[in-house]
Design a protein around this motif. Structure first.
Motif, short mmCIF file in Angstrom:
data_model
loop_
_atom_site.label_atom_id
_atom_site.label_comp_id
_atom_site.label_asym_id
_atom_site.label_seq_id
_atom_site.Cartn_x
_atom_site.Cartn_y
_atom_site.Cartn_z
N GLY A 1 0.82 -1.21 0.00
CA GLY A 1 0.00 0.00 0.00
C GLY A 1 0.86 1.26 0.00
O GLY A 1 0.57 2.22 -0.71
N LEU A 2 1.93 1.22 0.77
CA LEU A 2 2.81 2.39 0.86
C LEU A 2 3.52 2.64 -0.48
O LEU A 2 3.54 3.77 -0.97
CB LEU A 2 3.83 2.21 1.98
CG LEU A 2 4.83 3.36 2.15
CD1 LEU A 2 4.15 4.65 2.56
CD2 LEU A 2 5.92 2.99 3.17
N GLY B 1 2.60 1.71 -3.37
CA GLY B 1 1.57 2.11 -4.33
C GLY B 1 1.24 3.58 -4.21
O GLY B 1 1.08 4.29 -5.21
N LEU B 2 1.15 4.05 -2.98
CA LEU B 2 0.84 5.46 -2.75
C LEU B 2 2.00 6.35 -3.18
O LEU B 2 1.80 7.42 -3.77
CB LEU B 2 0.54 5.68 -1.26
CG LEU B 2 -0.04 7.03 -0.90
CD1 LEU B 2 -1.48 7.15 -1.38
CD2 LEU B 2 0.02 7.25 0.62
N LEU B 3 3.23 5.90 -2.89
CA LEU B 3 4.41 6.71 -3.20
C LEU B 3 4.67 6.78 -4.70
O LEU B 3 5.14 7.80 -5.20
CB LEU B 3 5.65 6.13 -2.50
CG LEU B 3 5.69 6.30 -0.99
CD1 LEU B 3 6.81 5.45 -0.39
CD2 LEU B 3 5.88 7.77 -0.62
#
Lengths: 396, 396
Positions: free
Chosen positions: B121-122, B124-126
């Motif tokens: 998730g991290l 993907g967000l970055l």
């Protein structure tokens, strides 16, 4: 109008008039037995089996439905967990991903600081020109332009009680192509909310204020049902996975609102909140709102007559005010301390706001009059230096 | 070696041998009275004043110190809150910011899936080329190169109990210029941990397993003291602000580990955990480890003799095994269900792992022998088709 008063369902300490249910609601009578049951009959006896046998695993969505009923959210669109700050992060992160060509999160200076801090942390992490833009509350509508990815607002201002109008503001956001995130911290259980009718994409809120879930009760998040299967969870924890107990190595988001679950839910808090939600059985939110406005109008009128040192900080028009009344007073901190000593519990918000919450489930007109009488007595007899409003020694 | 057995401090249901304390620890006897006290004497009577009067606001760091003592973390370096998944996110987000020129988070396929999902998730967000790289547990050391920003590992594998060596692995990470994040979910309260000695930058863990904090008990995060004032919190909630009650509009991180606080802490869960931590008074972690290894060795020996259908999935060498023993068995799910019906509670992890946790605070050699006798009886008499190990009707 049906009477919503149900004092007998709450523990209210002797000698206290509680005007701070907008900060931490009092304990419903039946909560301790429920939480003790979860400890003694579920945790202690079922051990790990409690997750299924006692239904712990389903609580975040079950309690979410109970909260949803009070805020106009359809069943299956709300899930509980974590804290409000975490839920703000989830909503914002999913919302910005829905507008990949835009870089601005727009909010207002009346928002609760944690919402702004969380947005600041998110834009800091994202880099790439992402920006949190803050304007005055009354300037939000004009500030929504096509650079704005997300408008994030709290419906009711935590200091003054000033209320945004959810539906027109959401329409303005949508007209500019922005996603709308509402924080209902001071709305859920305080006034009627028509979440589905507002058409907003996301909403979040806490449950330890007007919903009486207890200190640190779980927060909630709502995703508009038509988007729930598209929202990308940034906090992609295992209980938001499509099949958590398959222990796949790759994340696959759960169905609908389930994907907004993150980690293992706090079952003692969840049970306390679930029990506290029973207080709402049979309460019509329009009746609650009418009773709240009545108490607030009485309070403003009596305070302005009896305690002229205070200046109304809340909107005078009840239609644009939540369920609290705030007054400005230079020595508000000291005065509030003195009031609390006398059993009238409100709270103070820097720099000079004395804040009083109105919760018709356990407050009536006599409480309001009694509180104002004590306020007058404190101001006349306990603040010994009339000019400077310095407070007697025992209050610091 | 001092005896660490203290069964009298736990509620252990009649007829149950509990080998699943690695999933949810049993309830310490004194927890319900403490939680009831928080509800009836603090929440109900103090109301909002409980945050200061009852010390609620200080609990995340106070309990953090109590947990820190068991894992070799100095006072003031650990804080409690949220869930383990959230704490993993906080650690990873802060860690990647410490190596802005690198893009890889390295982990292994033996890590708990939620840790991997959160990393996914991290990254993907970055965006921007960030990547989660997963290798087999035995290949981690060789896979650490100068593209790696962060190495994130769980010390003890949740399925097999295989143990990474914290100190050499951390040294390998540092030699390549990477930041080290350890997940201690199956370590805290299970075996001695020398967090300060390992020199890792971040560690996280949960407290509902070997620390017996109850279902959904708060998680913890450790930041190495020399870095605590530099770590950038991505989840920048108000209780991690330098002065939360100033209600500034801009975020300023709190001092040291305080900045890893996020939102309002769950006080009922915090109190249950704080009470549960008292069980550890006078326990030497080396004595606990010795007792754990003794129980595990006895279990392996007796199972291999009495239940030859099972194949050891855990390392045979106790030195590289945590505090659990896992066996593979094709029909492990059904067999575990049958065992649970007979009061021997372990758990099952897909695809074929039967998992048994050893917790010397409330388990002794007689329990182990009794459990194995029941295992043999179940395998001989309740799995009626010896070849296929199909299970009798009542178990599905």
């Amino acid at each position: 109008m049906a009477d919503v008063l149900r004092k007998e369902q709450f523990i209210l300490p002797e000698g206290v008039i509680y005007l701070d249910g907008n900060s931490l609601g009092p304990m419903p009578v039946s909560v301790p037995a429920r939480v003790s049951g979860v400890m003694n009959e579920e945790w202690a006896q079922m051990l790990i089996r409690g997750w299924n046998q006692a239904g712990w695993m389903a609580m975040p969505t079950e309690v979410g439905d109970a909260v949803g009923r009070l805020i106009g959210a359809p069943a299956g669109s709300v899930v509980m967990g974590d804290t409000l700050s975490i839920k703000v992060y989830q909503a914002l992160a999913a919302a910005v991903k829905m507008r990949p060509d835009r870089r601005v999160i727009l909010s207002d200076t009346g928002n609760f600081p944690s919402d702004l801090y969380i947005a600041e942390g998110l834009v800091g992490l994202l880099g790439q020109g992402y920006e949190l833009r803050k304007v005055a509350p009354e300037e939000v509508a004009d500030a929504i332009d096509d650079s704005v990815a997300v408008v994030m607002l709290t419906e009711v201002d935590y200091r003054t009680g000033r209320k945004h109008e959810m539906k027109p503001m959401t329409e303005a956001a949508h007209a500019a192509g922005a996603v709308m995130v509402w924080d209902l911290a001071h709305s859920a259980g305080a006034l009627p909310v028509d979440l589905a009718g507002s058409n907003c994409e996301f909403a979040v809120g806490c449950t330890y204020k007007y919903l009486n879930g207890g200190p640190g009760a779980p927060a909630f998040i709502y995703v508009r049902p038509d988007l729930a299967d598209q929202a990308e969870p940034a906090l992609s924890g295992w209980l938001g996975h499509r099949a958590p107990f398959d222990f796949d190595l790759d994340y696959a988001p759960g169905k609908g609102i389930e994907r907004m679950r993150v980690g293992t839910p706090p079952i003692l808090q969840m049970a306390a909140l679930q029990e506290a939600m029973k207080v709402w059985e049979g309460v019509d939110m329009n009746d609650l709102r009418a009773a709240s406005v009545e108490l607030q109008e009485q309070f403003i009128e009596e305070v302005e007559k009896a305690v002229p040192q205070l200046t109304l900080a809340s909107p005078r028009d009840a239609a644009v005010r939540g369920s609290q009344v705030s007054f400005r007073f230079e020595h508000g901190y000291a005065a509030m301390q003195a009031l609390i000593h006398r059993g009238v519990i409100g709270d103070f918000r820097a720099p000079d706001i004395m804040r009083f919450g109105f919760t018709p489930l356990y407050l009536d007109a006599d409480d309001v009059s009694a509180a104002v009488a004590i306020m007058r007595d404190v101001m006349e007899n306990e603040l010994w230096d009339v000019d400077a409003y310095k407070v007697r020694g025992r209050v610091t």
